[in-house]
Scaffold this motif. Structure first.
Motif, PDB file in Angstrom:
ATOM      1  N   ASP A   1       0.776  -1.324   0.009  1.00  0.00           N
ATOM      2  CA  ASP A   1       0.093   0.042  -0.021  1.00  0.00           C
ATOM      3  C   ASP A   1       0.989   1.241  -0.025  1.00  0.00           C
ATOM      4  N   SER A   2       0.794   1.955  -0.999  1.00  0.00           N
ATOM      5  CA  SER A   2       1.770   3.231  -1.251  1.00  0.00           C
ATOM      6  C   SER A   2       1.309   4.334  -0.226  1.00  0.00           C
ATOM      7  N   THR A   3       0.065   4.129   0.236  1.00  0.00           N
ATOM      8  CA  THR A   3      -0.115   5.150   1.288  1.00  0.00           C
ATOM      9  C   THR A   3       0.294   5.211   2.588  1.00  0.00           C
ATOM     10  N   SER A   4       0.823   3.811   2.914  1.00  0.00           N
ATOM     11  CA  SER A   4       0.951   3.525   4.058  1.00  0.00           C
ATOM     12  C   SER A   4       2.719   3.388   4.101  1.00  0.00           C
ATOM     13  N   ASP A   5       3.056   3.682   5.360  1.00  0.00           N
ATOM     14  CA  ASP A   5       4.677   3.579   5.795  1.00  0.00           C
ATOM     15  C   ASP A   5       4.923   2.090   6.503  1.00  0.00           C
ATOM     16  N   ILE A   6       3.771   1.540   6.693  1.00  0.00           N
ATOM     17  CA  ILE A   6       3.948   0.088   7.229  1.00  0.00           C
ATOM     18  C   ILE A   6       3.957  -0.842   6.208  1.00  0.00           C
ATOM     19  N   ALA A   7       5.257  -1.773   5.964  1.00  0.00           N
ATOM     20  CA  ALA A   7       5.198  -2.536   4.762  1.00  0.00           C
ATOM     21  C   ALA A   7       4.085  -3.847   4.806  1.00  0.00           C
ATOM     22  N   SER A   8       3.824  -4.224   6.177  1.00  0.00           N
ATOM     23  CA  SER A   8       2.993  -5.261   6.423  1.00  0.00           C
ATOM     24  C   SER A   8       1.447  -4.914   6.336  1.00  0.00           C
ATOM     25  N   ALA A   9       1.188  -3.746   5.829  1.00  0.00           N
ATOM     26  CA  ALA A   9      -0.226  -3.255   6.329  1.00  0.00           C
ATOM     27  C   ALA A   9      -1.295  -4.120   5.544  1.00  0.00           C
ATOM     28  N   ASN A  10      -0.788  -4.551   4.314  1.00  0.00           N
ATOM     29  CA  ASN A  10      -1.645  -5.451   3.397  1.00  0.00           C
ATOM     30  C   ASN A  10      -1.465  -7.060   3.677  1.00  0.00           C
ATOM     31  N   ASP A  11      -0.745  -7.417   4.566  1.00  0.00           N
ATOM     32  CA  ASP A  11      -0.391  -8.710   4.750  1.00  0.00           C
ATOM     33  C   ASP A  11      -1.535  -9.438   5.649  1.00  0.00           C
ATOM     34  N   THR A  12      -2.402  -9.983   5.113  1.00  0.00           N
ATOM     35  CA  THR A  12      -3.621 -10.479   5.815  1.00  0.00           C
ATOM     36  C   THR A  12      -3.880 -11.969   5.415  1.00  0.00           C
ATOM     37  N   GLY A  13      -2.771 -12.347   4.959  1.00  0.00           N
ATOM     38  CA  GLY A  13      -2.861 -13.875   4.744  1.00  0.00           C
ATOM     39  C   GLY A  13      -2.234 -14.926   5.797  1.00  0.00           C
ATOM     40  N   PRO A  14      -2.130 -16.243   5.884  1.00  0.00           N
ATOM     41  CA  PRO A  14      -1.482 -16.969   6.744  1.00  0.00           C
ATOM     42  C   PRO A  14      -0.167 -16.521   6.997  1.00  0.00           C
ATOM     43  N   VAL A  15      -0.047 -16.822   8.660  1.00  0.00           N
ATOM     44  CA  VAL A  15       1.540 -16.812   8.709  1.00  0.00           C
ATOM     45  C   VAL A  15       2.110 -18.110   8.154  1.00  0.00           C
ATOM     46  N   ALA A  16       3.530 -17.903   7.964  1.00  0.00           N
ATOM     47  CA  ALA A  16       4.331 -18.899   7.060  1.00  0.00           C
ATOM     48  C   ALA A  16       5.736 -19.002   7.564  1.00  0.00           C
ATOM     49  N   ILE A  17       6.660 -19.812   7.356  1.00  0.00           N
ATOM     50  CA  ILE A  17       7.804 -19.876   7.777  1.00  0.00           C
ATOM     51  C   ILE A  17       8.506 -18.524   6.640  1.00  0.00           C
ATOM     52  N   ILE A  18       9.405 -17.840   7.779  1.00  0.00           N
ATOM     53  CA  ILE A  18       9.924 -16.772   7.059  1.00  0.00           C
ATOM     54  C   ILE A  18      11.140 -16.700   6.366  1.00  0.00           C
ATOM     55  N   THR A  19      11.282 -16.834   5.146  1.00  0.00           N
ATOM     56  CA  THR A  19      12.697 -16.973   4.347  1.00  0.00           C
ATOM     57  C   THR A  19      13.502 -15.934   4.357  1.00  0.00           C
ATOM     58  N   GLU A  20      12.918 -14.794   4.203  1.00  0.00           N
ATOM     59  CA  GLU A  20      13.793 -13.701   4.067  1.00  0.00           C
ATOM     60  C   GLU A  20      13.078 -12.286   4.870  1.00  0.00           C
ATOM     61  N   ASP A  21      13.472 -11.249   5.460  1.00  0.00           N
ATOM     62  CA  ASP A  21      13.405 -10.258   6.064  1.00  0.00           C
ATOM     63  C   ASP A  21      14.388  -9.187   5.904  1.00  0.00           C
ATOM     64  N   PRO A  22      14.202  -7.961   5.552  1.00  0.00           N
ATOM     65  CA  PRO A  22      14.920  -6.860   5.434  1.00  0.00           C
ATOM     66  C   PRO A  22      15.263  -6.268   6.970  1.00  0.00           C
ATOM     67  N   THR A  23      14.860  -6.774   8.016  1.00  0.00           N
ATOM     68  CA  THR A  23      14.900  -6.007   9.134  1.00  0.00           C
ATOM     69  C   THR A  23      16.125  -7.026  10.039  1.00  0.00           C
ATOM     70  N   CYS A  24      16.314  -8.206   9.454  1.00  0.00           N
ATOM     71  CA  CYS A  24      17.156  -9.136  10.342  1.00  0.00           C
ATOM     72  C   CYS A  24      18.494  -8.359  10.600  1.00  0.00           C
ATOM     73  N   ALA A  25      19.123  -7.785   9.378  1.00  0.00           N
ATOM     74  CA  ALA A  25      20.303  -7.294   9.680  1.00  0.00           C
ATOM     75  C   ALA A  25      20.342  -6.022  10.835  1.00  0.00           C
ATOM     76  N   ALA A  26      19.316  -5.310  10.853  1.00  0.00           N
ATOM     77  CA  ALA A  26      19.423  -4.071  11.590  1.00  0.00           C
ATOM     78  C   ALA A  26      18.952  -4.602  13.179  1.00  0.00           C
ATOM     79  N   GLN A  27      18.179  -5.550  13.517  1.00  0.00           N
ATOM     80  CA  GLN A  27      17.796  -5.906  14.880  1.00  0.00           C
ATOM     81  C   GLN A  27      19.124  -6.459  15.377  1.00  0.00           C
TER      82      GLN A  27
END
Length: 333
Positions: free
Chosen positions: A47-73
């Motif tokens: 959603d280009s109107t939101s600064d929250i990248a997961s705002a439109n993630d309404t699907g099922p939880v799944a195994i996460i294979t990539e995430d851009p926040t891992c390096a920063a945390q």
């Protein structure tokens, strides 16, 4: 019921005392961390109107294979861990209230509180950046419980330590999810795990800079959740004694048989957590239950060809399940 935080590099550094009680013991001896770019669970449409990248993630939880926040945390949590250790907070007496602190102990807690609040503030951009709803929820719960713990310090009493344990549990879950990304186990095992159905509803997207606790009152499943964790802890006592650094190709016949026998126990536990998550009526609790169940199943799928990297999967599951138990403690205390 306890989580074994001792022996895990991240959690030990974060400063959990040897006597701090947490959820189910789970052979936690791995120490991977991921530095990856996005994809994984359900991808949001953006959603280009939101600064929250997961705002439109309404699907099922799944195994996460990539995430851009891992390096920063990682540096955020490492810095927090070092400050806690330098302040001596890792050796704190969590049972002693603020009214009984010496000036030196008060200074120790206050220093830890400042570091915890600073880390919470630094996690806000990561909560916005991750494309995965469940990762955002983990970041948000770290933020809100870390701040609550810092706020509790002037009038601290023993039950307030649950707030600290929640911040530790959520940050540890994030770390091991990123660990499974970074060492490749998430990508290797995720195709072996059947996908979940999309949830009927998800929690509304709030402001990651001002998140709310996902449990602000007792939930009907809390007692059953604790009972399930207690039973699982008893069921895996012998498995827990095995060395996770030894791959399946080097298992003795006894260890191989033990792992094969524990697989259905773990699968049943995963299904139980999922059922409780659904019954809770709390969409964030359900997401954490699904997360714990999926990573547990991923570990089960890995057993025939187990590699030491796969241990991050079971630890991510333990942390995700354990933080729900601690959140229940926080509202019940």
């Amino acid at each position: 019921w306890k989580w074994a935080l001792g022996g895990v590099a991240l959690v030990a550094v974060i400063g959990v005392t040897a006597g701090v009680t947490v959820s189910v013991v789970d052979n936690d001896k791995s120490d991977g961390r991921g530095n990856s770019a996005p994809t994984g669970a359900t991808q949001p449409s953006g959603d280009s109107t939101s600064d929250i990248a997961s705002a439109n993630d309404t699907g099922p939880v799944a195994i996460i294979t990539e995430d851009p926040t891992c390096a920063a945390q990682d540096p955020i949590l490492q810095t927090l861990a070092n400050k806690h250790r330098n302040a001596g907070w890792d050796k704190r007496d969590a049972a002693k209230p603020a009214s009984e602190w010496t000036p030196a102990v008060r200074a120790q807690f206050e220093e830890a509180g400042k570091a915890t609040r600073a880390a919470a503030d630094q996690m806000v951009p990561l909560a916005k950046l991750t494309p995965h709803r469940v990762m955002r929820e983990l970041y948000e719960q770290f933020i809100v419980y870390a701040r609550a713990y810092a706020d509790s310090i002037p009038t601290y009493t023993a039950p307030d330590d649950n707030l600290a344990l929640m911040s530790i549990g959520t940050s540890s879950a994030i770390s091991y999810i990123c660990g499974a990304i970074g060492n490749g186990s998430a990508a290797a095992r995720s195709p072996l795990v059947p996908p979940l159905s999309a949830p009927v509803r998800v929690a509304p997207v709030g402001d990651p800079a001002d998140p709310q606790r996902f449990l602000d009152k007792p939930n009907p499943v809390c007692g059953d959740w604790r009972a399930a964790m207690d039973q699982f802890g008893r069921d895996i006592v012998e498995w827990n004694k095995t060395d996770p650094a030894i791959p399946a190709s080097q298992w003795t016949p006894e260890v191989k048989a033990l792992n094969e026998s524990i697989a259905p126990v773990m699968s049943e536990y995963a299904s139980r957590l999922q059922e409780l998550g659904e019954r809770s009526g709390n969409p964030v609790l359900r997401d954490f239950a699904d997360l714990a169940a999926l990573y547990r199943r991923a570990y089960v799928a890995a057993i025939p060809t187990y590699l030491p990297a796969d241990h991050d999967l079971t630890t991510a599951s333990t942390r995700s399940a354990g933080l729900v138990g601690t959140a229940c403690d926080a509202v019940d205390s």
